[in-house]
Design a protein around this motif. Structure first.
Motif, mmCIF file in Angstrom:
data_model
loop_
_atom_site.group_PDB
_atom_site.id
_atom_site.type_symbol
_atom_site.label_atom_id
_atom_site.label_comp_id
_atom_site.label_asym_id
_atom_site.label_seq_id
_atom_site.Cartn_x
_atom_site.Cartn_y
_atom_site.Cartn_z
ATOM 1 N N PHE A 112 0.943 -1.149 -0.148
ATOM 2 C CA PHE A 112 -0.105 -0.009 0.124
ATOM 3 C C PHE A 112 0.932 1.348 0.061
ATOM 4 C CE2 PHE A 112 -2.434 2.898 3.224
ATOM 5 C CZ PHE A 112 -3.048 3.568 1.933
ATOM 6 N N ALA A 113 0.658 2.030 -0.787
ATOM 7 C CA ALA A 113 1.546 3.422 -0.934
ATOM 8 C C ALA A 113 0.636 4.483 -0.251
ATOM 9 C CB ALA A 113 1.630 3.931 -2.461
ATOM 10 N N GLN A 114 0.722 4.299 0.916
ATOM 11 C CA GLN A 114 0.040 5.549 1.720
ATOM 12 C C GLN A 114 0.520 6.880 1.544
ATOM 13 O OE1 GLN A 114 1.130 5.818 6.021
ATOM 14 N NE2 GLN A 114 -0.861 6.359 6.497
ATOM 15 N N TYR A 115 1.662 7.328 1.000
ATOM 16 C CA TYR A 115 2.157 8.442 0.714
ATOM 17 C C TYR A 115 2.853 8.352 -0.888
ATOM 18 C CZ TYR A 115 0.673 10.229 5.154
ATOM 19 O OH TYR A 115 -0.052 10.799 6.273
ATOM 20 N N PRO A 116 2.313 8.350 -1.881
ATOM 21 C CA PRO A 116 2.907 8.270 -3.087
ATOM 22 C C PRO A 116 3.646 9.387 -3.369
ATOM 23 C CG PRO A 116 0.560 8.623 -3.521
ATOM 24 C CD PRO A 116 0.843 8.324 -2.078
ATOM 25 N N GLY A 117 4.892 9.217 -4.179
ATOM 26 C CA GLY A 117 5.841 10.335 -4.370
ATOM 27 C C GLY A 117 5.478 10.813 -5.801
ATOM 28 N N GLY A 118 4.583 10.303 -6.551
ATOM 29 C CA GLY A 118 3.960 10.730 -7.857
ATOM 30 C C GLY A 118 2.936 9.839 -8.264
ATOM 31 N N PRO A 119 2.664 10.137 -9.491
ATOM 32 C CA PRO A 119 1.426 9.380 -10.002
ATOM 33 C C PRO A 119 1.509 7.758 -10.232
ATOM 34 C CG PRO A 119 2.507 10.654 -11.739
ATOM 35 C CD PRO A 119 3.155 11.095 -10.657
ATOM 36 N N VAL A 120 2.739 7.405 -10.449
ATOM 37 C CA VAL A 120 3.157 6.175 -10.305
ATOM 38 C C VAL A 120 4.185 5.578 -9.418
ATOM 39 C CG1 VAL A 120 4.149 4.298 -12.119
ATOM 40 C CG2 VAL A 120 2.642 6.118 -12.940
ATOM 41 N N VAL A 121 3.643 4.503 -8.835
ATOM 42 C CA VAL A 121 4.687 3.969 -7.820
ATOM 43 C C VAL A 121 5.545 2.869 -8.254
ATOM 44 C CG1 VAL A 121 4.826 3.091 -5.573
ATOM 45 C CG2 VAL A 121 3.053 4.926 -6.019
ATOM 46 N N ASP A 122 6.837 2.967 -8.148
ATOM 47 C CA ASP A 122 7.734 1.625 -8.531
ATOM 48 C C ASP A 122 8.129 1.107 -7.277
ATOM 49 O OD1 ASP A 122 7.207 2.264 -11.454
ATOM 50 O OD2 ASP A 122 8.897 3.692 -11.249
#
Length: 297
Positions: free
Chosen positions: A215-225
């Protein structure tokens, strides 16, 4: 373990109370005397002895002891945990204590005295796979079906010593959380701190289908790698050879150190193994042991 309890007849008539045990699977329970006869207002001391039979090491089993009279009964709940490699069932953070250790300086605090021999599976690598997923709500709440959550299934066969799952990302602006489920039951959550290096594990898991949710609770951008790694360590498997060094005898409560060193250089990455001990013919489950090989070593 032997302990005593005092029974008092608070009724108005003489009565005989007979003991019986329910639950406590795998434990050998003795109550002495097995029955007591008490006049009104009098007391008797009984001795209760608990011994491990086939109960699992380092796991709680529960049940009760009942003294049944003609008119009254008294019941006490009982919880027992045969002490294998750690006197503490859980660490201060609530996680199972002493199961995960480094192969260079592992430690065991045995609950038994006697001869000691051990074995290991050797080291198996953690398999890592790269993933990308669309970001969800920034600072959202975990929902298995929401955007910003990646679901990965694993099959855990019978007689597995442990499963270890890790998630990480190189993006410093992304905070990942990791949840491990078996069916609809949460097994482990790694979600308490701002970090993108999360780990979930289960020692001696039940066989079946497990699911890891990243789970990307706080994504750094529109796509999470990110990368997701997993290791499933078979209890009787044979992996890359390793030498287990430990003392030849153990003493209850006296901790000892052990090492599990690879017999030959390993490839770059993280590796996991399982150790198991035997004392006086009895098998005691041990540790999940890891080692790491870096490109600069």
């Amino acid at each position: 373990m032997t302990l005593t309890r005092t029974l008092t007849n608070v009724g108005k008539a003489r009565e005989t109370y007979r003991s019986s045990v329910s639950g406590l699977p795998g434990m050998k329970v003795t109550v002495s005397p097995a029955s007591v006869t008490l006049a009104p207002g009098t007391s008797a001391t009984v001795t209760i002895t608990l011994r491990r039979g086939s109960a699992p090491w380092d796991r709680y089993v529960t049940g009760s002891i009942t003294w049944q009279g003609k008119a009254h009964s008294a019941r006490i709940p009982v919880a027992a945990r045969p002490w294998g490699i750690s006197a503490r069932p859980y660490a201060d953070d609530g996680e199972e204590f002493a199961r995960m250790t480094n192969g260079a300086f592992g430690m065991v605090q045995p609950g038994f005295t006697g001869s000691l021999v051990g074995r290991s599976t050797g080291y198996t690598p953690m398999r890592r796979t790269s993933y990308s997923m669309p970001a969800g709500v920034y600072g959202g709440v975990f929902d298995p079906s929401a955007t910003g959550v990646k679901k990965v299934d694993f099959t855990v066969p019978a007689n597995t010593a442990g499963i270890v799952v890790e998630a990480n990302t190189a993006d410093p602006n992304t905070n990942l959380d990791l949840y491990l489920y078996k069916g609809d039951t949460l097994i482990y959550s790694s979600d308490r701190f701002w970090t993108s290096a999360e780990q979930a594990y289960k020692f001696l898991p039940e066989p079946g289908r497990y699911t890891a949710y990243v789970f990307a609770q706080y994504p750094g951008g529109p796509v999470v790698d990110f990368e997701l790694g997993h290791a499933i360590i078979g209890r009787n498997a044979t992996y890359s050879g390793a030498t287990l060094t430990l003392p030849s005898t153990s003493e209850r409560g006296q901790g000892f150190n052990f090492t599990l060193k690879p017999n030959k250089p390993l490839a770059e990455g993280d590796f996991w193994a399982y150790t198991e001990y035997r004392t006086n013919g009895t098998v005691v489950p041990g540790n999940l042991v890891y080692t790491q090989q870096s490109s600069w070593q």
